[in-house]
Scaffold this motif. Sequence first.
Motif, mmCIF file in Angstrom:
data_model
loop_
_atom_site.group_PDB
_atom_site.id
_atom_site.type_symbol
_atom_site.label_atom_id
_atom_site.label_comp_id
_atom_site.label_asym_id
_atom_site.label_seq_id
_atom_site.Cartn_x
_atom_site.Cartn_y
_atom_site.Cartn_z
ATOM 1 N N PRO A 73 -1.287 -5.589 -7.469
ATOM 2 C CA PRO A 73 -2.011 -5.060 -6.301
ATOM 3 C C PRO A 73 -1.749 -3.587 -6.000
ATOM 4 O O PRO A 73 -2.641 -2.897 -5.501
ATOM 5 C CB PRO A 73 -1.505 -5.964 -5.164
ATOM 6 N N MET A 74 -0.551 -3.100 -6.291
ATOM 7 C CA MET A 74 -0.266 -1.698 -5.987
ATOM 8 C C MET A 74 -1.145 -0.752 -6.803
ATOM 9 O O MET A 74 -1.389 0.386 -6.405
ATOM 10 C CB MET A 74 1.209 -1.374 -6.237
ATOM 11 N N ARG A 77 -5.111 -1.179 -5.202
ATOM 12 C CA ARG A 77 -5.279 -1.198 -3.748
ATOM 13 C C ARG A 77 -6.355 -0.230 -3.256
ATOM 14 O O ARG A 77 -7.130 -0.546 -2.377
ATOM 15 C CB ARG A 77 -3.936 -0.914 -3.076
ATOM 16 N N ASN A 78 -6.402 0.972 -3.787
ATOM 17 C CA ASN A 78 -7.377 1.964 -3.332
ATOM 18 C C ASN A 78 -8.467 2.247 -4.371
ATOM 19 O O ASN A 78 -9.112 3.298 -4.323
ATOM 20 C CB ASN A 78 -6.669 3.275 -2.977
ATOM 21 N N TYR A 107 -5.650 -8.115 -1.222
ATOM 22 C CA TYR A 107 -4.801 -6.932 -1.177
ATOM 23 C C TYR A 107 -5.538 -5.592 -1.110
ATOM 24 O O TYR A 107 -4.956 -4.590 -0.724
ATOM 25 C CB TYR A 107 -3.874 -6.913 -2.394
ATOM 26 N N HIS A 108 -6.792 -5.566 -1.523
ATOM 27 C CA HIS A 108 -7.517 -4.295 -1.474
ATOM 28 C C HIS A 108 -7.880 -3.983 -0.029
ATOM 29 O O HIS A 108 -8.330 -4.866 0.707
ATOM 30 C CB HIS A 108 -8.784 -4.363 -2.330
ATOM 31 N N ASP A 109 -7.691 -2.743 0.383
ATOM 32 C CA ASP A 109 -7.924 -2.394 1.778
ATOM 33 C C ASP A 109 -9.307 -1.783 2.014
ATOM 34 O O ASP A 109 -9.526 -1.057 2.981
ATOM 35 C CB ASP A 109 -6.845 -1.438 2.297
#
Length: 196
Positions: A73-74, A77-78, A107-109
């Motif tokens: 996820p890190m 994420r963006n 997890y994606h914002d």
Amino acid sequence: MFRAREYKICIIGDSGVGKSCLITYFLTQKFDSNNKVTVGGAYHEKQLFINNEPLHLQIWDTAGQERFRSMTPMYYRNADLIILAYSINSQKSFSNLPGWLLDVQKYHDGDPILSVVGNKSDLEKYRKVETKEGKEYAQSIDATFFEVSAKSGTGISEMFGKIAYQVAETRDRAKQNKTGYINPESQTETNKKGCC
């Protein structure tokens, strides 16, 4: 000289579907049979020209092995666009795509653009996932769909060209909606027709 617009693309999916090989072929126009298993994530860069405008792609390759999945996820994420990759000769890798998508949604914002990619189209005689299945799944999640081969290179340049164009156009429209400004260049017939 204006700065190239930057977009982040992340490729996810099970280990062994050829994610690293897809990126390697796109960057070098060569198939590397010695690609090692990705640990965590790997970063690559590529610049394309869409309608004579430079686009800088930041491409993240992620590990598909279960023991590294908590790290994935890190990396996305963006991301502006997520590629969900599977192998056409592995039903399991295709069946696991909804699980990968669930992680993205969790997890994606933001609201990333999605693309479903079936790799290893050169292994037609070993096919386990029909093209129709891939297309229907992609349609169900509002994603683009491609079948490619990282070994022969079939469809690789076209795929990355189209998704780069899609990201640029989608992000342009989102920006226009926020500002109320419509770029006249984006309304020309040339820009409507496509990429590269």
